[in-house]
Design an enzyme around this catalytic site. Sequence first.
Site, short mmCIF file in Angstrom:
data_model
loop_
_atom_site.label_atom_id
_atom_site.label_comp_id
_atom_site.label_asym_id
_atom_site.label_seq_id
_atom_site.Cartn_x
_atom_site.Cartn_y
_atom_site.Cartn_z
N ALA A 63 0.86 -1.17 0.00
CA ALA A 63 0.00 0.00 0.00
C ALA A 63 0.91 1.23 0.00
O ALA A 63 2.05 1.16 0.46
CB ALA A 63 -0.88 -0.01 1.24
N GLY A 108 0.74 -4.94 1.07
CA GLY A 108 -0.45 -5.06 0.23
C GLY A 108 -0.19 -5.81 -1.06
O GLY A 108 -1.09 -6.44 -1.62
N GLU A 111 -0.44 -9.33 -0.15
CA GLU A 111 -1.85 -9.64 0.14
C GLU A 111 -2.68 -9.78 -1.13
O GLU A 111 -3.58 -10.62 -1.20
CB GLU A 111 -2.42 -8.56 1.07
CG GLU A 111 -1.83 -8.65 2.47
CD GLU A 111 -2.14 -7.47 3.35
OE1 GLU A 111 -1.87 -6.32 2.93
OE2 GLU A 111 -2.65 -7.66 4.47
N GLU A 131 4.50 -4.88 7.59
CA GLU A 131 3.70 -3.80 8.17
C GLU A 131 4.07 -3.45 9.61
O GLU A 131 4.04 -2.28 10.01
CB GLU A 131 2.20 -4.13 8.11
CG GLU A 131 1.60 -4.05 6.72
CD GLU A 131 1.68 -5.35 5.94
OE1 GLU A 131 2.51 -6.23 6.30
OE2 GLU A 131 0.93 -5.49 4.97
N1 COA Z 1 4.58 3.21 -0.83
C1 COA Z 1 4.97 4.33 -1.43
N2 COA Z 1 6.11 4.45 -2.12
C2 COA Z 1 6.88 3.37 -2.20
C3 COA Z 1 6.53 2.15 -1.61
C4 COA Z 1 5.32 2.09 -0.90
N3 COA Z 1 4.89 0.96 -0.32
N4 COA Z 1 7.50 1.25 -1.84
C5 COA Z 1 8.42 1.89 -2.58
N5 COA Z 1 8.04 3.16 -2.80
C6 COA Z 1 8.76 4.20 -3.54
C7 COA Z 1 9.93 4.74 -2.72
O1 COA Z 1 9.48 5.72 -1.80
C8 COA Z 1 10.80 5.29 -3.81
O2 COA Z 1 10.28 6.53 -4.21
P1 COA Z 1 11.27 7.82 -4.31
O3 COA Z 1 12.21 7.45 -5.41
O4 COA Z 1 10.32 8.92 -4.65
O5 COA Z 1 11.96 7.95 -2.97
C9 COA Z 1 10.57 4.32 -4.99
O6 COA Z 1 9.34 3.66 -4.70
C10 COA Z 1 11.65 3.28 -5.11
O7 COA Z 1 11.79 2.63 -3.84
P2 COA Z 1 13.17 2.57 -3.03
O8 COA Z 1 12.82 2.35 -1.59
O9 COA Z 1 14.02 3.74 -3.36
O10 COA Z 1 13.80 1.26 -3.68
P3 COA Z 1 14.78 0.22 -2.99
O11 COA Z 1 15.25 -0.66 -4.08
O12 COA Z 1 15.80 0.92 -2.15
O13 COA Z 1 13.85 -0.63 -1.99
C11 COA Z 1 11.88 -1.82 -1.31
C12 COA Z 1 12.79 -1.39 -2.50
C13 COA Z 1 10.65 -2.50 -1.90
C14 COA Z 1 12.64 -2.79 -0.41
C15 COA Z 1 11.49 -0.56 -0.52
O14 COA Z 1 10.96 0.40 -1.43
C16 COA Z 1 10.45 -0.81 0.54
O15 COA Z 1 10.78 -1.31 1.61
N6 COA Z 1 9.20 -0.40 0.27
C17 COA Z 1 8.14 -0.47 1.25
C18 COA Z 1 7.67 -1.89 1.42
C19 COA Z 1 6.61 -1.93 2.49
O16 COA Z 1 6.86 -1.69 3.66
N7 COA Z 1 5.40 -2.25 2.06
C20 COA Z 1 4.30 -2.41 2.94
C21 COA Z 1 3.44 -1.22 2.94
S1 COA Z 1 1.98 -1.59 3.85
#
Ligand code: COA
Length: 257
Positions: A63, A108, A111, A131
Site C-alpha cells: 500500500a 499489500g 496480500e 507492516e
Molecule cells: N509506498 C509508497 N512508495 C513506495 C513504496 C510504498 N509501499 N515502496 C516503494 N516506494 C517508492 C519509494 O518511496 C521510492 O520513491 P522515491 O524514489 O520517490 O523515494 C521508490 O518507490 C523506489 O523505492 P526505493 O525504496 O528507493 O527502492 P529500494 O530498491 O531501495 O527498496 C523496497 C525497494 C521495496 C525494499 C522498498 O521500497 C520498501 O521497503 N518499500 C516499502 C515496502 C513496504 O513496507 N510495504 C508495505 C506497505 S503496507
Amino acid sequence: MAVDVRIGGALAVVTLNRPEALNAFDGGQIERVVEAFRSLKEHREVRAVILTGSGDRAFAAGADIKEMAELTEAEGLVFGRRGHVMASAIETLPQPVIAAVNGFALGGGCEVALACDIRIASDRAVFGQPEVGLGIPPGWGGTQRLTRLVGPGLAAELILTGRRVKADEALRIGLVNAVYPADELMAKATELAQAIAKNGPAAVRGAKRLVQLAYNGQQGAGLETELQLFGRAFGTSEQREGMRAFLDKRPAVFSDD
Ligand code: COA
C-alpha cells in the site's frame, strides 16, 4: 494509467503499472484494480486471468506509504476497507486468477497475490508482510490468507518479524507453486492460464468456488477483526513514527506507550 488490462482470446492480463512507486497501491490504483476485475467478470469469453506488475523490480511494493502516513483512525479504517474490497474483487472473480510475481510483493502486494487462486514467481521475487515495522498490522487480508496458505507457525513468524522471503523459500513453504527465470515467467503464466482455459468454463468457475470454500472456512470473521485492528493502528504514535521513518529513509524507533 495505473492498471493495464489486455484481453486476448480466452486470456486476460492485468498489469499493475505504477513503476515510479514500485507499483504501490494508492487510492487511484486500488479503484482501477477493482474496476478492472469487475469488468472482467462481464467478459464471459475470458476464462483465466494473469495478474502481474510492470517493470522488472516489483509486483507491488505494498500500500502507498505516502498516502497512508497521515491518515486518521477513521481514514485508516476506510483505506483498509478499500484494500479488502480489492482483494475480494480478485478472489471472487468467477474466472481463476494467476499471480505472476515478478519482483517485490510486500505488504499489500503480497496480500493481493494471496487473493489470487495460484501464485507463480520469477527467481527475483521477494515476498513479505513488513507492516509491523511501519507500526501497523497487515490490513488487506494477509493475516488470514497467509496463515491459511503456509500454516500458523510460519505465518506468525513472517508477520511478526516482517522478514522477507525470497523465491526459493516461497516455493518451499507453498507460498508459490513454481519459480521460473524472470524472462520465462509470463510465458509460463500463459501456459498455465491456457491449461485452465481449455477446460469447461462453468466447471472451472464452480471448481474455483469449491476450492475456496474448503480453504476459506470462517475467514469472514477474521477479516473483519483484521480490518478493525488495522484502522485502530492509525490512531497511534507507532504508525506515525513507522511511516515517517520510511519516508525519511531512516530506521523507525518505537517507544513503549
Ligand atoms: N509506498 C509508497 N512508495 C513506495 C513504496 C510504498 N509501499 N515502496 C516503494 N516506494 C517508492 C519509494 O518511496 C521510492 O520513491 P522515491 O524514489 O520517490 O523515494 C521508490 O518507490 C523506489 O523505492 P526505493 O525504496 O528507493 O527502492 P529500494 O530498491 O531501495 O527498496 C523496497 C525497494 C521495496 C525494499 C522498498 O521500497 C520498501 O521497503 N518499500 C516499502 C515496502 C513496504 O513496507 N510495504 C508495505 C506497505 S503496507
